[in-house]
Write a protein that holds these residues in place. Structure first.
Motif, PDB file in Angstrom:
ATOM      1  N   SER A  24       3.571  -2.769   0.272  1.00 43.50           N
ATOM      2  CA  SER A  24       4.369  -1.751  -0.419  1.00 43.50           C
ATOM      3  C   SER A  24       4.841  -2.353  -1.740  1.00 43.50           C
ATOM      4  CB  SER A  24       5.577  -1.376   0.454  1.00 43.50           C
ATOM      5  OG  SER A  24       6.667  -0.959  -0.333  1.00 43.50           O
ATOM      6  N   THR A  25       4.639  -1.639  -2.834  1.00 44.35           N
ATOM      7  CA  THR A  25       5.095  -2.178  -4.130  1.00 44.35           C
ATOM      8  C   THR A  25       6.617  -2.328  -4.132  1.00 44.35           C
ATOM      9  OG1 THR A  25       5.171   0.033  -5.115  1.00 44.35           O
ATOM     10  CG2 THR A  25       3.145  -1.247  -5.455  1.00 44.35           C
ATOM     11  N   GLN A  46      -1.780   0.729  -1.070  1.00 49.66           N
ATOM     12  CA  GLN A  46      -0.691   0.195  -0.242  1.00 49.66           C
ATOM     13  C   GLN A  46      -1.106   0.308   1.231  1.00 49.66           C
ATOM     14  OE1 GLN A  46       3.498   0.926  -2.350  1.00 49.66           O
ATOM     15  NE2 GLN A  46       2.575   2.832  -1.689  1.00 49.66           N
ATOM     16  N   ARG A  50       5.861   3.113   1.870  1.00 50.06           N
ATOM     17  CA  ARG A  50       7.054   3.653   2.530  1.00 50.06           C
ATOM     18  C   ARG A  50       7.593   4.859   1.786  1.00 50.06           C
ATOM     19  NH1 ARG A  50      11.158   0.599   2.138  1.00 50.06           N
ATOM     20  NH2 ARG A  50      10.437  -1.127   0.846  1.00 50.06           N
ATOM     21  N   GLY A  51       7.960   5.897   2.536  1.00 50.00           N
ATOM     22  CA  GLY A  51       8.607   7.061   1.959  1.00 50.00           C
ATOM     23  C   GLY A  51      10.078   7.062   2.330  1.00 50.00           C
ATOM     24  N   ARG A  52      10.781   8.131   1.978  1.00 49.68           N
ATOM     25  CA  ARG A  52      12.186   8.237   2.338  1.00 49.68           C
ATOM     26  C   ARG A  52      12.327   8.402   3.842  1.00 49.68           C
ATOM     27  NH1 ARG A  52      14.186  13.039   0.458  1.00 49.68           N
ATOM     28  NH2 ARG A  52      16.299  12.395   0.904  1.00 49.68           N
ATOM     29  N   TRP A  57       4.124   6.443   3.521  1.00 46.49           N
ATOM     30  CA  TRP A  57       3.599   7.133   2.335  1.00 46.49           C
ATOM     31  C   TRP A  57       2.102   6.886   2.283  1.00 46.49           C
ATOM     32  CZ3 TRP A  57       5.362  10.839  -0.686  1.00 46.49           C
ATOM     33  CH2 TRP A  57       4.713  11.103  -1.888  1.00 46.49           C
ATOM     34  N   LYS A 117       4.035  19.162  -2.193  1.00 47.46           N
ATOM     35  CA  LYS A 117       4.541  17.908  -2.760  1.00 47.46           C
ATOM     36  C   LYS A 117       3.401  17.129  -3.408  1.00 47.46           C
ATOM     37  CE  LYS A 117       7.265  13.910  -1.340  1.00 47.46           C
ATOM     38  NZ  LYS A 117       8.419  13.495  -0.548  1.00 47.46           N
ATOM     39  N   ILE A 139       7.663   4.773  -7.115  1.00 48.48           N
ATOM     40  CA  ILE A 139       7.092   6.071  -7.501  1.00 48.48           C
ATOM     41  C   ILE A 139       5.682   6.198  -6.924  1.00 48.48           C
ATOM     42  CG2 ILE A 139       6.272   7.448  -9.471  1.00 48.48           C
ATOM     43  CD1 ILE A 139       8.529   6.079 -11.121  1.00 48.48           C
TER      44      ILE A 139
HETATM   45  C1  BTN Z   1       9.224  10.022  -0.646  1.00 45.94           C
HETATM   46  O1  BTN Z   1       9.351   9.951   0.582  1.00 45.94           O
HETATM   47  O2  BTN Z   1       9.101  11.115  -1.197  1.00 45.94           O
HETATM   48  C2  BTN Z   1       9.208   8.779  -1.483  1.00 45.94           C
HETATM   49  C3  BTN Z   1       7.822   8.216  -1.630  1.00 45.94           C
HETATM   50  C4  BTN Z   1       7.786   6.953  -2.465  1.00 45.94           C
HETATM   51  C5  BTN Z   1       6.414   6.298  -2.458  1.00 45.94           C
HETATM   52  C6  BTN Z   1       6.337   5.156  -3.426  1.00 45.94           C
HETATM   53  S1  BTN Z   1       4.678   4.578  -3.639  1.00 45.94           S
HETATM   54  C7  BTN Z   1       5.264   3.192  -4.524  1.00 45.94           C
HETATM   55  C8  BTN Z   1       6.532   2.730  -3.828  1.00 45.94           C
HETATM   56  N1  BTN Z   1       6.211   1.801  -2.757  1.00 45.94           N
HETATM   57  C9  BTN Z   1       6.482   2.321  -1.552  1.00 45.94           C
HETATM   58  O3  BTN Z   1       6.286   1.759  -0.452  1.00 45.94           O
HETATM   59  N2  BTN Z   1       7.021   3.544  -1.694  1.00 45.94           N
HETATM   60  C10 BTN Z   1       7.142   3.923  -3.087  1.00 45.94           C
END
Ligand code: BTN
Length: 258
Positions: A24-25, A46, A50-52, A57, A117, A139
């Protein structure tokens, strides 16, 4: 890689770490304890994006944008939502500029197109002594992913620039445009304060004025999304007419009849 560097005009991204593959960045960026303000970590893939709210993600190789911006802002932890809103504004402007798609923002930070989305933002902080030591703005933008890249459960709720325009887009141009827009808006935030960021966010919002359902950690709220306050929190008018301020949650726009 040199082409991407040549397209970046500001402080954000001047120090650029490009990785082929990473878990994950955001995780990588958070591990760089000495990284200077404006450092950007971007990856082609990746393996543990990871997302929220603990979600994964989807991050297939070579198709989309996965990047994290490291900021050292003079802000208190409770003001961090401003950075998320700022990044949402910058991404929205950049995607509109490069692709012509009328992307909007769903509170707090989802990039939306025609109800689906197309991108998301995950802000993570290291704090100490009552201030933000480091903010990592992650992002993810679905650029050249096809429907085959999404798991079945996302096919109806996610989209990409390619799916919407029918053609592939240059990720480097889009990355540079996002970073340059973050640079510009961060400068405005420091010089002029939060109002310009909040105002443009309101203009780009697809949430305000809508009937919504918000799931917070401990309750589900129904009401009209009236505004955001000075901290970026959602001002929700409940069915009873009472106002509620929501700090964080999962928001769904309710359509007539639902
Ligand atoms: C969301 O859930 O809407 C947020 C998503 C964020 C994804 C980005 S991809 C680059 C960065 N590294 C991650 O693991 N997540 C964020």
């Amino acid at each position: 890689m040199e082409r991407l560097r040549s397209l970046i005009s500001g402080e954000i991204g001047r120090h650029l770490i490009l990785l082929g593959s990473v878990d994950s960045t955001n995780t990588y960026a958070l591990s760089l304890s000495e990284a200077m303000h404006g450092t950007v970590v971007a990856a082609g893939e990746q393996t543990g994006g990871r997302g929220r709210q603990g979600r994964a993600w989807v991050s297939p190789a070579g198709r989309n944008i996965y990047l994290s911006v490291i900021l050292r802002p003079p802000l208190r932890p409770e003001e961090a939502t401003l950075l998320t809103l700022l990044a949402g504004v910058a991404c929205c402007e950049a995607v509109r500029l490069i692709t012509g798609l009328p992307v909007g923002i769903k509170w707090p930070n989802d990039l939306m197109l025609r109800g689906r989305k197309i991108g998301g933002i995950l802000t993570e902080l290291k704090t100490g002594n009552g201030v933000i030591q480091v903010a990592v703005i992650g992002i993810g933008i679905n650029v050249n992913a096809g429907t085959e890249d999404f798991p079945p459960e996302l096919c109806d709720i996610a989209t990409s620039v390619r799916i919407e325009t029918g053609k592939e887009h240059d990720r480097d141009r889009l990355i540079a445009s996002i970073l340059n827009a973050i640079d510009a808006w961060y400068g405005i935030l420091l010089r002029e304060g939060r109002q310009p960021v909040l105002d443009i966010w309101r203009n780009l919002s697809v949430t305000l004025g809508q009937m919504v359902r918000v799931m917070t950690d401990n309750e589900t709220l129904l009401g009209t999304a009236e505004d955001i306050d000075d901290m970026g929190r959602l001002a929700l008018r409940l069915g009873s007419g009472r106002m509620r301020t929501v700090h964080a949650g999962d928001l769904t726009i309710l359509r007539p009849g639902l």
